[in-house]
Design a protein around this motif. Structure first.
Motif, short mmCIF file in Angstrom:
data_model
loop_
_atom_site.label_atom_id
_atom_site.label_comp_id
_atom_site.label_asym_id
_atom_site.label_seq_id
_atom_site.Cartn_x
_atom_site.Cartn_y
_atom_site.Cartn_z
N ARG A 1 9.73 -10.39 6.93
CA ARG A 1 8.55 -9.84 6.25
C ARG A 1 7.78 -8.90 7.17
O ARG A 1 7.67 -9.14 8.37
CB ARG A 1 7.63 -10.96 5.76
N HIS B 1 -0.87 -4.35 -6.64
CA HIS B 1 0.35 -3.72 -7.15
C HIS B 1 0.07 -2.25 -7.41
O HIS B 1 -0.90 -1.90 -8.10
CB HIS B 1 0.83 -4.41 -8.43
N VAL C 1 5.83 1.63 -1.29
CA VAL C 1 4.71 1.09 -0.51
C VAL C 1 5.17 0.75 0.90
O VAL C 1 4.47 1.02 1.89
CB VAL C 1 4.11 -0.15 -1.21
N ARG C 2 6.36 0.16 1.00
CA ARG C 2 6.89 -0.18 2.32
C ARG C 2 7.05 1.08 3.18
O ARG C 2 6.73 1.08 4.37
CB ARG C 2 8.22 -0.92 2.18
N TYR D 1 2.47 -7.49 3.45
CA TYR D 1 1.90 -6.33 2.77
C TYR D 1 1.87 -6.49 1.25
O TYR D 1 0.96 -6.00 0.58
CB TYR D 1 2.62 -5.04 3.18
N ARG D 2 2.84 -7.27 0.68
CA ARG D 2 2.83 -7.45 -0.77
C ARG D 2 1.72 -8.38 -1.21
O ARG D 2 1.23 -8.29 -2.34
CB ARG D 2 4.17 -8.00 -1.24
N ASP E 1 -0.59 7.67 -1.15
CA ASP E 1 0.12 6.46 -0.73
C ASP E 1 -0.52 5.84 0.51
O ASP E 1 -0.66 4.62 0.60
CB ASP E 1 1.59 6.78 -0.44
N PRO F 1 7.46 1.12 -7.67
CA PRO F 1 8.25 0.16 -6.87
C PRO F 1 7.68 -0.06 -5.47
O PRO F 1 7.18 0.85 -4.81
CB PRO F 1 9.63 0.82 -6.81
N TRP F 2 7.83 -1.30 -5.01
CA TRP F 2 7.29 -1.69 -3.70
C TRP F 2 7.97 -0.97 -2.55
O TRP F 2 7.42 -0.88 -1.46
CB TRP F 2 7.43 -3.21 -3.51
N ARG F 3 9.18 -0.48 -2.76
CA ARG F 3 9.87 0.19 -1.65
C ARG F 3 9.10 1.44 -1.20
O ARG F 3 9.14 1.81 -0.03
CB ARG F 3 11.31 0.55 -2.04
#
Length: 362
Positions: A136, A107, A115-116, A101-102, A86, A111-113
Protein backbone atom coordinates in the motif's frame (compact mmCIF):
# COMPACT_ATOMS: atom_id res chain seq x y z
CA UNK A 1 -1.24 55.36 -26.53
CA UNK A 2 -0.48 51.67 -26.31
CA UNK A 3 2.58 50.46 -28.25
CA UNK A 4 1.85 49.34 -31.79
CA UNK A 5 -1.62 49.02 -33.23
CA UNK A 6 -2.55 45.56 -31.97
CA UNK A 7 -4.66 44.66 -28.97
CA UNK A 8 -1.75 42.58 -27.68
CA UNK A 9 0.33 45.60 -26.61
CA UNK A 10 -2.68 47.16 -24.90
CA UNK A 11 -3.31 43.89 -23.09
CA UNK A 12 0.22 43.83 -21.65
CA UNK A 13 -0.08 47.41 -20.39
CA UNK A 14 -3.45 46.62 -18.80
CA UNK A 15 -1.83 43.69 -16.98
CA UNK A 16 0.97 45.90 -15.68
CA UNK A 17 -1.52 48.57 -14.57
CA UNK A 18 -3.64 45.98 -12.74
CA UNK A 19 -0.56 44.50 -11.08
CA UNK A 20 0.50 47.86 -9.62
CA UNK A 21 -2.78 49.73 -9.15
CA UNK A 22 -5.64 47.28 -8.64
CA UNK A 23 -8.40 47.94 -7.67
CA UNK A 24 -9.09 51.14 -9.63
CA UNK A 25 -8.55 54.03 -7.23
CA UNK A 26 -6.22 52.09 -4.90
CA UNK A 27 -3.09 53.75 -6.25
CA UNK A 28 -1.96 57.36 -6.24
CA UNK A 29 -0.51 58.05 -9.68
CA UNK A 30 1.79 61.03 -9.94
CA UNK A 31 2.48 63.10 -13.00
CA UNK A 32 5.87 64.43 -14.10
CA UNK A 33 5.66 67.33 -11.65
CA UNK A 34 5.06 64.90 -8.76
CA UNK A 35 1.47 66.02 -8.16
CA UNK A 36 -0.73 63.23 -6.84
CA UNK A 37 -4.11 62.23 -8.16
CA UNK A 38 -7.19 62.30 -5.89
CA UNK A 39 -7.07 60.23 -2.65
CA UNK A 40 -6.75 56.51 -3.22
CA UNK A 41 -8.63 53.59 -1.77
CA UNK A 42 -6.69 51.23 0.47
CA UNK A 43 -5.47 48.01 -1.11
CA UNK A 44 -6.05 45.17 1.34
CA UNK A 45 -5.57 42.15 -0.93
CA UNK A 46 -2.47 40.72 -2.50
CA UNK A 47 -2.93 40.82 -6.27
CA UNK A 48 -1.75 38.35 -8.92
CA UNK A 49 -2.36 39.01 -12.61
CA UNK A 50 -2.47 36.56 -15.51
CA UNK A 51 -3.58 36.72 -19.10
CA UNK A 52 -5.36 34.48 -21.62
CA UNK A 53 -6.84 32.09 -19.08
CA UNK A 54 -10.25 30.57 -18.67
CA UNK A 55 -12.26 27.45 -19.38
CA UNK A 56 -13.08 25.46 -22.50
CA UNK A 57 -16.14 27.65 -22.99
CA UNK A 58 -14.57 31.03 -22.27
CA UNK A 59 -11.11 32.60 -22.25
CA UNK A 60 -10.44 35.96 -20.60
CA UNK A 61 -7.89 38.53 -21.73
CA UNK A 62 -6.79 39.47 -18.22
CA UNK A 63 -7.46 37.71 -14.91
CA UNK A 64 -6.89 39.47 -11.58
CA UNK A 65 -6.71 37.30 -8.47
CA UNK A 66 -7.48 39.11 -5.22
CA UNK A 67 -5.73 36.98 -2.60
CA UNK A 68 -5.42 36.75 1.15
CA UNK A 69 -1.80 37.89 1.77
CA UNK A 70 -1.12 35.29 4.47
CA UNK A 71 -2.72 32.56 2.37
CA UNK A 72 -0.70 33.58 -0.68
CA UNK A 73 2.50 33.39 1.36
CA UNK A 74 1.48 29.91 2.57
CA UNK A 75 0.78 28.82 -1.01
CA UNK A 76 4.48 29.34 -1.73
CA UNK A 77 5.18 26.22 0.36
CA UNK A 78 3.92 24.17 -2.60
CA UNK A 79 6.38 25.65 -5.10
CA UNK A 80 6.23 28.12 -7.97
CA UNK A 81 4.65 25.76 -10.48
CA UNK A 82 0.90 25.37 -10.82
CA UNK A 83 -0.98 22.44 -9.32
CA UNK A 84 -3.24 20.89 -11.93
CA UNK A 85 -6.63 19.37 -11.10
CA UNK A 86 -5.20 15.92 -10.25
CA UNK A 87 -2.52 17.37 -7.97
CA UNK A 88 -5.04 19.65 -6.28
CA UNK A 89 -7.20 16.62 -5.50
CA UNK A 90 -4.24 15.01 -3.71
CA UNK A 91 -2.82 18.11 -2.00
CA UNK A 92 -6.11 19.52 -0.72
CA UNK A 93 -7.18 16.20 0.80
CA UNK A 94 -3.86 14.81 1.99
CA UNK A 95 -4.18 13.76 5.68
CA UNK A 96 -2.20 15.13 8.58
CA UNK A 97 -1.06 11.62 9.56
CA UNK A 98 0.02 8.72 7.37
CA UNK A 99 -2.87 6.95 5.64
CA UNK A 100 -3.49 4.75 2.62
CA UNK A 101 -4.23 7.13 -0.21
CA UNK A 102 -7.56 5.43 -1.02
CA UNK A 103 -8.74 5.91 2.55
CA UNK A 104 -7.44 9.47 2.75
CA UNK A 105 -8.75 10.87 -0.53
CA UNK A 106 -12.39 11.13 -1.59
CA UNK A 107 -13.40 9.12 -4.64
CA UNK A 108 -12.37 11.22 -7.63
CA UNK A 109 -15.05 9.98 -10.01
CA UNK A 110 -12.49 8.28 -12.24
CA UNK A 111 -10.25 5.19 -11.85
CA UNK A 112 -7.92 5.09 -8.86
CA UNK A 113 -4.91 4.33 -11.04
CA UNK A 114 -4.93 7.95 -12.17
CA UNK A 115 -4.97 9.07 -8.55
CA UNK A 116 -2.02 6.80 -7.82
CA UNK A 117 -0.12 8.42 -10.70
CA UNK A 118 -0.96 11.87 -9.29
CA UNK A 119 0.29 10.76 -5.84
CA UNK A 120 3.65 9.83 -7.36
CA UNK A 121 3.83 13.18 -9.19
CA UNK A 122 2.91 15.09 -6.05
CA UNK A 123 5.57 13.29 -4.02
CA UNK A 124 8.12 13.91 -6.76
CA UNK A 125 7.45 17.65 -6.51
CA UNK A 126 7.57 17.61 -2.72
CA UNK A 127 3.99 18.81 -2.19
CA UNK A 128 3.04 15.63 -0.26
CA UNK A 129 5.02 12.90 1.50
CA UNK A 130 4.77 9.30 0.34
CA UNK A 131 5.83 5.94 1.71
CA UNK A 132 5.12 2.29 0.99
CA UNK A 133 3.78 0.00 3.71
CA UNK A 134 3.55 -3.53 2.38
CA UNK A 135 1.73 -3.27 -0.92
CA UNK A 136 0.00 0.00 0.00
CA UNK A 137 1.06 3.57 -0.75
CA UNK A 138 0.51 5.94 2.16
CA UNK A 139 0.59 9.71 2.01
CA UNK A 140 0.85 12.62 4.43
CA UNK A 141 0.57 16.33 3.81
CA UNK A 142 3.57 18.62 4.08
CA UNK A 143 1.31 21.54 5.05
CA UNK A 144 -2.39 22.39 4.89
CA UNK A 145 -3.36 23.76 1.49
CA UNK A 146 -4.28 27.38 2.29
CA UNK A 147 -7.49 29.22 1.48
CA UNK A 148 -5.56 31.88 -0.44
CA UNK A 149 -8.02 32.94 -3.15
CA UNK A 150 -10.62 35.58 -2.28
CA UNK A 151 -12.00 36.85 -5.58
CA UNK A 152 -11.48 36.45 -9.34
CA UNK A 153 -11.87 39.48 -11.58
CA UNK A 154 -12.15 39.04 -15.35
CA UNK A 155 -11.14 41.88 -17.68
CA UNK A 156 -11.80 42.06 -21.40
CA UNK A 157 -9.39 44.37 -23.24
CA UNK A 158 -10.83 46.34 -26.15
CA UNK A 159 -8.74 49.44 -26.88
CA UNK A 160 -11.04 50.45 -29.73
CA UNK A 161 -14.54 49.52 -28.63
CA UNK A 162 -16.54 50.41 -31.71
CA UNK A 163 -20.07 49.23 -32.37
CA UNK A 164 -19.10 45.99 -34.13
CA UNK A 165 -16.60 45.04 -31.41
CA UNK A 166 -19.19 45.80 -28.72
CA UNK A 167 -21.79 43.58 -30.38
CA UNK A 168 -19.38 40.67 -30.53
CA UNK A 169 -18.29 41.23 -26.94
CA UNK A 170 -21.76 41.63 -25.45
CA UNK A 171 -22.70 37.94 -25.75
CA UNK A 172 -19.41 36.90 -24.16
CA UNK A 173 -19.93 39.26 -21.24
CA UNK A 174 -23.48 37.98 -20.77
CA UNK A 175 -22.02 34.48 -20.46
CA UNK A 176 -19.56 35.70 -17.81
CA UNK A 177 -22.32 37.34 -15.80
CA UNK A 178 -24.65 34.33 -16.00
CA UNK A 179 -22.08 31.67 -15.13
CA UNK A 180 -20.64 33.65 -12.22
CA UNK A 181 -17.28 31.90 -12.30
CA UNK A 182 -15.64 35.28 -11.84
CA UNK A 183 -16.83 37.57 -9.05
CA UNK A 184 -16.52 40.73 -11.12
CA UNK A 185 -16.32 41.50 -14.83
CA UNK A 186 -14.76 44.58 -16.45
CA UNK A 187 -14.07 45.96 -19.90
CA UNK A 188 -10.84 47.93 -20.31
CA UNK A 189 -10.75 50.36 -23.21
CA UNK A 190 -8.44 53.13 -24.32
CA UNK A 191 -9.57 56.59 -23.26
CA UNK A 192 -10.69 58.85 -26.09
CA UNK A 193 -10.83 62.10 -24.14
CA UNK A 194 -14.48 62.64 -25.08
CA UNK A 195 -16.84 64.02 -22.47
CA UNK A 196 -18.73 60.71 -22.64
CA UNK A 197 -16.60 57.68 -23.44
CA UNK A 198 -18.04 55.74 -26.42
CA UNK A 199 -18.01 52.52 -24.38
CA UNK A 200 -20.84 53.92 -22.25
CA UNK A 201 -23.05 54.18 -25.31
CA UNK A 202 -22.63 50.55 -26.35
CA UNK A 203 -25.04 47.76 -25.49
CA UNK A 204 -23.02 46.04 -22.76
CA UNK A 205 -24.49 44.18 -19.76
CA UNK A 206 -25.27 46.55 -16.93
CA UNK A 207 -23.36 44.36 -14.45
CA UNK A 208 -20.07 44.88 -16.30
CA UNK A 209 -17.71 47.66 -15.25
CA UNK A 210 -15.93 49.93 -17.71
CA UNK A 211 -12.50 51.46 -17.13
CA UNK A 212 -10.91 53.85 -19.63
CA UNK A 213 -7.11 53.80 -19.62
CA UNK A 214 -4.73 56.37 -21.01
CA UNK A 215 -1.06 55.52 -21.44
CA UNK A 216 0.59 58.88 -22.05
CA UNK A 217 4.08 58.84 -23.48
CA UNK A 218 4.52 56.16 -26.11
CA UNK A 219 7.12 53.75 -27.36
CA UNK A 220 10.37 55.69 -27.37
CA UNK A 221 13.65 53.83 -27.77
CA UNK A 222 15.81 56.95 -27.47
CA UNK A 223 15.97 56.91 -23.69
CA UNK A 224 17.79 53.95 -22.08
CA UNK A 225 15.30 54.06 -19.21
CA UNK A 226 12.40 54.18 -21.60
CA UNK A 227 9.72 56.86 -21.88
CA UNK A 228 8.04 58.46 -18.91
CA UNK A 229 4.53 57.10 -19.14
CA UNK A 230 1.72 57.97 -16.82
CA UNK A 231 -1.25 55.65 -16.66
CA UNK A 232 -4.57 57.32 -16.01
CA UNK A 233 -7.48 55.02 -15.16
CA UNK A 234 -10.97 56.44 -15.16
CA UNK A 235 -13.84 54.24 -13.98
CA UNK A 236 -16.71 55.08 -16.31
CA UNK A 237 -19.09 52.47 -14.91
CA UNK A 238 -18.78 50.45 -11.71
CA UNK A 239 -19.52 46.72 -11.95
CA UNK A 240 -21.97 44.67 -9.94
CA UNK A 241 -20.62 41.67 -8.10
CA UNK A 242 -21.89 38.58 -9.92
CA UNK A 243 -20.93 35.98 -7.29
CA UNK A 244 -23.83 33.49 -7.04
CA UNK A 245 -25.75 33.53 -3.73
CA UNK A 246 -24.91 29.87 -3.02
CA UNK A 247 -21.22 30.22 -3.91
CA UNK A 248 -20.02 29.09 -0.49
CA UNK A 249 -21.83 25.75 -0.88
CA UNK A 250 -20.90 25.14 -4.51
CA UNK A 251 -17.87 22.81 -4.34
CA UNK A 252 -17.74 22.41 -8.13
CA UNK A 253 -17.43 26.18 -8.60
CA UNK A 254 -14.76 26.33 -5.91
CA UNK A 255 -12.80 23.54 -7.59
CA UNK A 256 -12.90 25.21 -11.00
CA UNK A 257 -11.86 28.55 -9.57
CA UNK A 258 -8.91 26.98 -7.73
CA UNK A 259 -7.76 25.29 -10.93
CA UNK A 260 -7.96 28.64 -12.72
CA UNK A 261 -6.13 30.38 -9.87
CA UNK A 262 -3.38 27.76 -9.89
CA UNK A 263 -2.80 28.28 -13.61
CA UNK A 264 -2.60 32.02 -13.03
CA UNK A 265 -0.17 31.49 -10.14
CA UNK A 266 2.15 29.36 -12.23
CA UNK A 267 2.05 31.31 -15.49
CA UNK A 268 1.50 34.98 -14.74
CA UNK A 269 1.05 37.44 -17.57
CA UNK A 270 4.63 37.72 -18.77
CA UNK A 271 4.58 34.14 -20.07
CA UNK A 272 4.32 35.44 -23.64
CA UNK A 273 8.02 34.57 -23.99
CA UNK A 274 6.92 30.92 -24.05
CA UNK A 275 4.75 31.40 -27.14
CA UNK A 276 6.93 33.96 -28.96
CA UNK A 277 10.50 33.73 -30.29
CA UNK A 278 12.90 35.66 -28.04
CA UNK A 279 15.71 33.66 -29.66
CA UNK A 280 15.19 35.70 -32.86
CA UNK A 281 17.82 38.37 -33.48
CA UNK A 282 15.05 40.93 -34.06
CA UNK A 283 13.23 40.28 -30.76
CA UNK A 284 13.64 43.05 -28.20
CA UNK A 285 12.03 44.24 -25.00
CA UNK A 286 11.07 47.90 -24.84
CA UNK A 287 10.19 49.72 -21.65
CA UNK A 288 6.85 51.51 -21.73
CA UNK A 289 6.41 53.15 -18.36
CA UNK A 290 6.80 50.35 -15.80
CA UNK A 291 6.07 47.59 -18.31
CA UNK A 292 8.35 45.62 -20.62
CA UNK A 293 6.67 44.88 -23.92
CA UNK A 294 8.03 42.94 -26.90
CA UNK A 295 9.26 44.85 -29.93
CA UNK A 296 10.29 43.57 -33.37
CA UNK A 297 13.26 45.42 -34.88
CA UNK A 298 12.43 43.99 -38.32
CA UNK A 299 8.82 45.22 -38.26
CA UNK A 300 9.79 48.36 -36.29
CA UNK A 301 6.77 47.99 -34.03
CA UNK A 302 5.32 45.91 -31.23
CA UNK A 303 4.39 42.56 -32.72
CA UNK A 304 1.59 40.20 -31.80
CA UNK A 305 2.13 36.74 -30.35
CA UNK A 306 0.68 35.20 -33.53
CA UNK A 307 3.14 37.10 -35.72
CA UNK A 308 6.18 36.22 -33.62
CA UNK A 309 6.62 32.58 -34.58
CA UNK A 310 8.99 30.36 -36.48
CA UNK A 311 6.86 30.88 -39.59
CA UNK A 312 7.55 34.63 -39.59
CA UNK A 313 9.42 35.53 -42.81
CA UNK A 314 11.68 37.88 -40.82
CA UNK A 315 12.70 35.25 -38.27
CA UNK A 316 16.45 34.86 -37.91
CA UNK A 317 18.10 32.80 -35.17
CA UNK A 318 20.51 34.57 -32.88
CA UNK A 319 24.03 34.54 -34.37
CA UNK A 320 26.31 32.03 -32.61
CA UNK A 321 28.63 34.89 -31.61
CA UNK A 322 25.84 36.31 -29.43
CA UNK A 323 25.78 33.11 -27.44
CA UNK A 324 29.49 32.50 -26.91
CA UNK A 325 29.47 33.74 -23.32
CA UNK A 326 28.02 30.98 -21.25
CA UNK A 327 26.81 29.01 -24.26
CA UNK A 328 25.18 26.52 -24.23
CA UNK A 329 24.33 26.56 -20.53
CA UNK A 330 23.29 30.18 -20.03
CA UNK A 331 22.41 30.93 -23.65
CA UNK A 332 22.26 34.23 -25.47
CA UNK A 333 19.96 37.29 -25.31
CA UNK A 334 16.86 35.17 -25.83
CA UNK A 335 17.60 33.11 -22.72
CA UNK A 336 18.38 36.35 -20.89
CA UNK A 337 14.96 37.76 -21.79
CA UNK A 338 13.29 34.63 -20.43
CA UNK A 339 15.25 34.90 -17.17
CA UNK A 340 14.41 38.59 -16.85
CA UNK A 341 10.66 38.09 -17.30
CA UNK A 342 10.61 35.09 -14.97
CA UNK A 343 12.51 37.14 -12.38
CA UNK A 344 10.04 40.03 -12.60
CA UNK A 345 7.15 37.62 -12.10
CA UNK A 346 8.79 36.14 -9.01
CA UNK A 347 9.56 39.64 -7.72
CA UNK A 348 5.84 40.35 -7.46
CA UNK A 349 5.34 37.24 -5.31
CA UNK A 350 8.27 38.21 -3.10
CA UNK A 351 6.89 41.71 -2.69
CA UNK A 352 3.52 40.40 -1.52
CA UNK A 353 5.18 38.00 0.94
CA UNK A 354 7.39 40.74 2.35
CA UNK A 355 4.37 43.03 2.74
CA UNK A 356 2.62 40.30 4.72
CA UNK A 357 5.62 39.90 7.02
CA UNK A 358 5.76 43.69 7.51
CA UNK A 359 2.05 43.77 8.40
CA UNK A 360 2.56 41.00 10.96
CA UNK A 361 5.45 42.90 12.62
CA UNK A 362 3.35 46.04 12.85
Amino acid sequence: MAPGTAEFGFELLVCRWAESAWPPGSHEDTDESGAASPPARAREDAVLVARQLGTQERRWDTVVLECDPAGLAARARFGERELDSDLLHVVRNAPEEWAWYRDALPHPGYPWRYVRAAVHRAAGRGVVEKRRRGNRIEIRRVAPYPDWLRRIVAIENKPDLDASAARALSAQLEHDVETGLADEVWVATEATGDRIEPALLEDLPVDVGIVALSFDGGDDAASPAGPHVRTDASVEWYPTEVTPPDADRDEERRRRRLELAERAYGRGWRSYHETMRPDCRHFELRRVGRALVPHCAAKERSQTAAECAGSCPDFEPEPPAWRTRGWPIEGGPGKGIKRLLAGRREWIRDREREQERTDERE
